[in-house]
Motif scaffolding. Structure first.
Motif, PDB file in Angstrom:
ATOM      1  N   PHE A  71      -6.396  -2.921   4.392  1.00 42.90           N
ATOM      2  CA  PHE A  71      -5.796  -2.680   5.695  1.00 42.90           C
ATOM      3  C   PHE A  71      -6.173  -1.304   6.226  1.00 42.90           C
ATOM      4  CE2 PHE A  71      -2.461  -1.812   8.762  1.00 42.90           C
ATOM      5  CZ  PHE A  71      -2.367  -3.016   9.436  1.00 42.90           C
ATOM      6  N   CYS A  72      -5.960  -0.261   5.406  1.00 43.61           N
ATOM      7  CA  CYS A  72      -6.242   1.102   5.872  1.00 43.61           C
ATOM      8  C   CYS A  72      -7.413   1.744   5.125  1.00 43.61           C
ATOM      9  CB  CYS A  72      -5.000   1.979   5.750  1.00 43.61           C
ATOM     10  SG  CYS A  72      -4.533   2.355   4.055  1.00 43.61           S
TER      11      CYS A  72
ATOM     12  N   CYS B 104      -7.090  -0.495  -0.445  1.00 44.67           N
ATOM     13  CA  CYS B 104      -6.347  -1.259   0.546  1.00 44.67           C
ATOM     14  C   CYS B 104      -7.320  -1.765   1.606  1.00 44.67           C
ATOM     15  CB  CYS B 104      -5.286  -0.348   1.175  1.00 44.67           C
ATOM     16  SG  CYS B 104      -4.387  -1.109   2.533  1.00 44.67           S
TER      17      CYS B 104
ATOM     18  N   CYS C 262       0.828  -1.198   0.000  1.00 49.05           N
ATOM     19  CA  CYS C 262       0.000   0.000   0.000  1.00 49.05           C
ATOM     20  C   CYS C 262       0.867   1.254   0.000  1.00 49.05           C
ATOM     21  CB  CYS C 262      -0.896  -0.027   1.230  1.00 49.05           C
ATOM     22  SG  CYS C 262      -1.920   1.434   1.395  1.00 49.05           S
TER      23      CYS C 262
ATOM     24  N   CYS D 155      -0.277   3.092   3.715  1.00 46.48           N
ATOM     25  CA  CYS D 155       0.127   2.572   5.021  1.00 46.48           C
ATOM     26  C   CYS D 155       1.401   1.737   4.941  1.00 46.48           C
ATOM     27  CB  CYS D 155      -1.016   1.769   5.662  1.00 46.48           C
ATOM     28  SG  CYS D 155      -1.452   0.257   4.801  1.00 46.48           S
TER      29      CYS D 155
END
Ligand SMILES: [Zn+2]
Length: 95
Positions: free
Chosen positions: A58-59, A56, A20, A23
């Motif tokens: 994740f973030c 993403c 990413c 992040c």
């Protein structure tokens, strides 16, 4: 009377493991295609706009892609199936 408008469609093309840019994690990214279609009498006729993005997981950061980048990512995802480690170059290749 003619009734026309647009309708948006969202397609998830692939899940990709990418680093990413936001992040910095090598997280799963959803590759998505956003299509806006022209409709006439509520019947979608042709696409007026096609956009690609990755998000993403994740973030949650989203990044816009052009069609060429999206195709490249999708091709990479297809060839890398069944082999999650190889076939997805994340580093520039040096010969
Ligand atoms: Zn992220």
């Amino acid at each position: 009377m003619i009734i026309f408008g647009t309708k948006g469609y969202l397609y998830q093309l692939a899940m990709l493991t990418l680093v990413c840019g936001n992040c910095g994690n090598p997280a799963a990214h959803a590759l998505r295609k956003h299509v806006t279609k022209f409709t006439l009498f509520f019947v979608p006729l042709f696409p007026v706009s096609v956009k690609y993005s990755t998000q993403c997981t994740f973030c949650g950061a989203q990044r816009r892609l052009n069609a060429a980048e999206a195709e490249q990512l999708q091709a990479g995802a297809a060839s890398g199936q069944g082999d999650p480690v190889q076939g997805r170059p994340q580093q520039p290749y040096q010969s």
